[in-house]
Motif scaffolding. Sequence first.
Motif, mmCIF file in Angstrom:
data_model
loop_
_atom_site.group_PDB
_atom_site.id
_atom_site.type_symbol
_atom_site.label_atom_id
_atom_site.label_comp_id
_atom_site.label_asym_id
_atom_site.label_seq_id
_atom_site.Cartn_x
_atom_site.Cartn_y
_atom_site.Cartn_z
ATOM 1 N N ALA A 1 -7.012 9.336 0.172
ATOM 2 C CA ALA A 1 -7.900 9.252 1.335
ATOM 3 C C ALA A 1 -7.422 8.210 2.323
ATOM 4 C CB ALA A 1 -9.329 8.925 0.888
ATOM 5 N N ILE A 2 -7.838 8.405 3.557
ATOM 6 C CA ILE A 2 -7.683 7.415 4.619
ATOM 7 C C ILE A 2 -9.079 6.910 4.945
ATOM 8 C CG2 ILE A 2 -7.021 7.055 7.027
ATOM 9 C CD1 ILE A 2 -4.897 9.264 6.603
ATOM 10 N N PHE B 1 -10.532 1.543 -6.922
ATOM 11 C CA PHE B 1 -9.420 2.149 -6.184
ATOM 12 C C PHE B 1 -8.251 1.182 -6.035
ATOM 13 C CE2 PHE B 1 -13.470 3.673 -4.230
ATOM 14 C CZ PHE B 1 -13.428 4.977 -4.690
ATOM 15 N N ASP B 2 -7.066 1.773 -5.892
ATOM 16 C CA ASP B 2 -5.900 1.055 -5.400
ATOM 17 C C ASP B 2 -5.697 1.492 -3.955
ATOM 18 O OD1 ASP B 2 -5.275 -0.346 -7.734
ATOM 19 O OD2 ASP B 2 -4.238 1.401 -8.575
ATOM 20 N N TYR C 1 -7.132 1.966 5.807
ATOM 21 C CA TYR C 1 -6.576 1.920 4.457
ATOM 22 C C TYR C 1 -6.153 3.306 3.967
ATOM 23 C CZ TYR C 1 -8.972 -2.602 4.380
ATOM 24 O OH TYR C 1 -9.403 -3.877 4.677
ATOM 25 N N LEU C 2 -5.071 3.330 3.200
ATOM 26 C CA LEU C 2 -4.697 4.502 2.423
ATOM 27 C C LEU C 2 -5.163 4.215 0.997
ATOM 28 C CD1 LEU C 2 -3.238 7.243 2.393
ATOM 29 C CD2 LEU C 2 -1.144 6.017 1.788
ATOM 30 N N SER D 1 2.655 6.637 3.814
ATOM 31 C CA SER D 1 2.974 5.218 4.018
ATOM 32 C C SER D 1 4.196 5.037 4.907
ATOM 33 C CB SER D 1 3.226 4.528 2.677
ATOM 34 O OG SER D 1 2.075 4.539 1.876
ATOM 35 N N ALA D 2 5.135 5.973 4.813
ATOM 36 C CA ALA D 2 6.344 5.872 5.639
ATOM 37 C C ALA D 2 6.020 5.959 7.122
ATOM 38 C CB ALA D 2 7.337 6.970 5.253
ATOM 39 N N PHE D 3 4.898 6.564 7.440
ATOM 40 C CA PHE D 3 4.463 6.677 8.831
ATOM 41 C C PHE D 3 3.236 5.801 9.083
ATOM 42 C CE2 PHE D 3 7.191 10.229 8.243
ATOM 43 C CZ PHE D 3 7.793 10.399 9.465
#
Length: 299
Positions: free
Chosen positions: A144-145, A155-156, A268-269, A289-291
């Motif tokens: 999720a975002i 959660f992490d 957050y991701l 995450s790369a973006f």
Amino acid sequence: MSHLTQLKTFVEVYRCSNITKAAANLGMSQPAVTAHIQTMESVVGKPLFERQARGVKPTPTAHDLALQVSSHIDILEQKITSIRARSDAVYGTLNIAGPAEYLSLVSGPQIANLLQAGNINVVLHIGNKVNIFESLVNETADIAIAASAPDPTLFDYEVLDKEQLCLVMNRLEGREIQDIDISAELLANYHVVTYDQDLPLIRQYFDRVFNTRCSSNVIAICPDIRAIASLIRAGIGYSVLPDYLCRDHIKTGELIQLGPIGPENNIYLVWKKGALKHPRIAFAKDVISAFANLNYLSN
């Protein structure tokens, strides 16, 4: 709007000092490379290169921009290369939860590259912060975002992006007061449009900027921030919105920005603890995450 592709082109031209060579390295046409450079010059508001008999010469602005972005572009390329190396092992359906406004206006490159990088399809689940975190707990969503801090016991997560809060008013009323000092007392004379009765973004802005609460009359409540922006543009009251939702409308004069820039929030991701043991979720986490910082880098 994100300019990652144009930034990559800029860095290549900067390093080659030659548009023809940069186009060959990137597998692009020379007109396309030139168009990317022109886009970046429009964004920064200054020339980036001076044409010479052989190649191009970077301007001081180009040197400054390259210093700030080139290492980030290199890291991004490395991440994508690593992700693609293992993309064949990932397949199936990925469920992603998130707020409608961020998914609609910012996440396009993140989701598009996720679809292009692996043999997966995506289902998006739109919701508020309660729905988003519940969907992770009950495993309706894989990842999720979220614009609210996750519970670290469940959660992490990692910071994916940042948003800046802006106080904006409809142009008719906003123009009348845009050149005077904005205070909570002044704003109390105007209607406010809000996400819910708790005035979440508005309360945060007033606490940080004015050190007091908002006492304006709540004229409308709408649980979709995009609709709030639409109501204000139509001439109704004021509100506090994330920068990516109102940036373009401020530039065109459809919204009037008042007062100082507000506090900065993290985006957050988020994934359920232990979820990264599933290759599909770990893959999605790496690609998204790369973006990172799509909105932050647009400011």
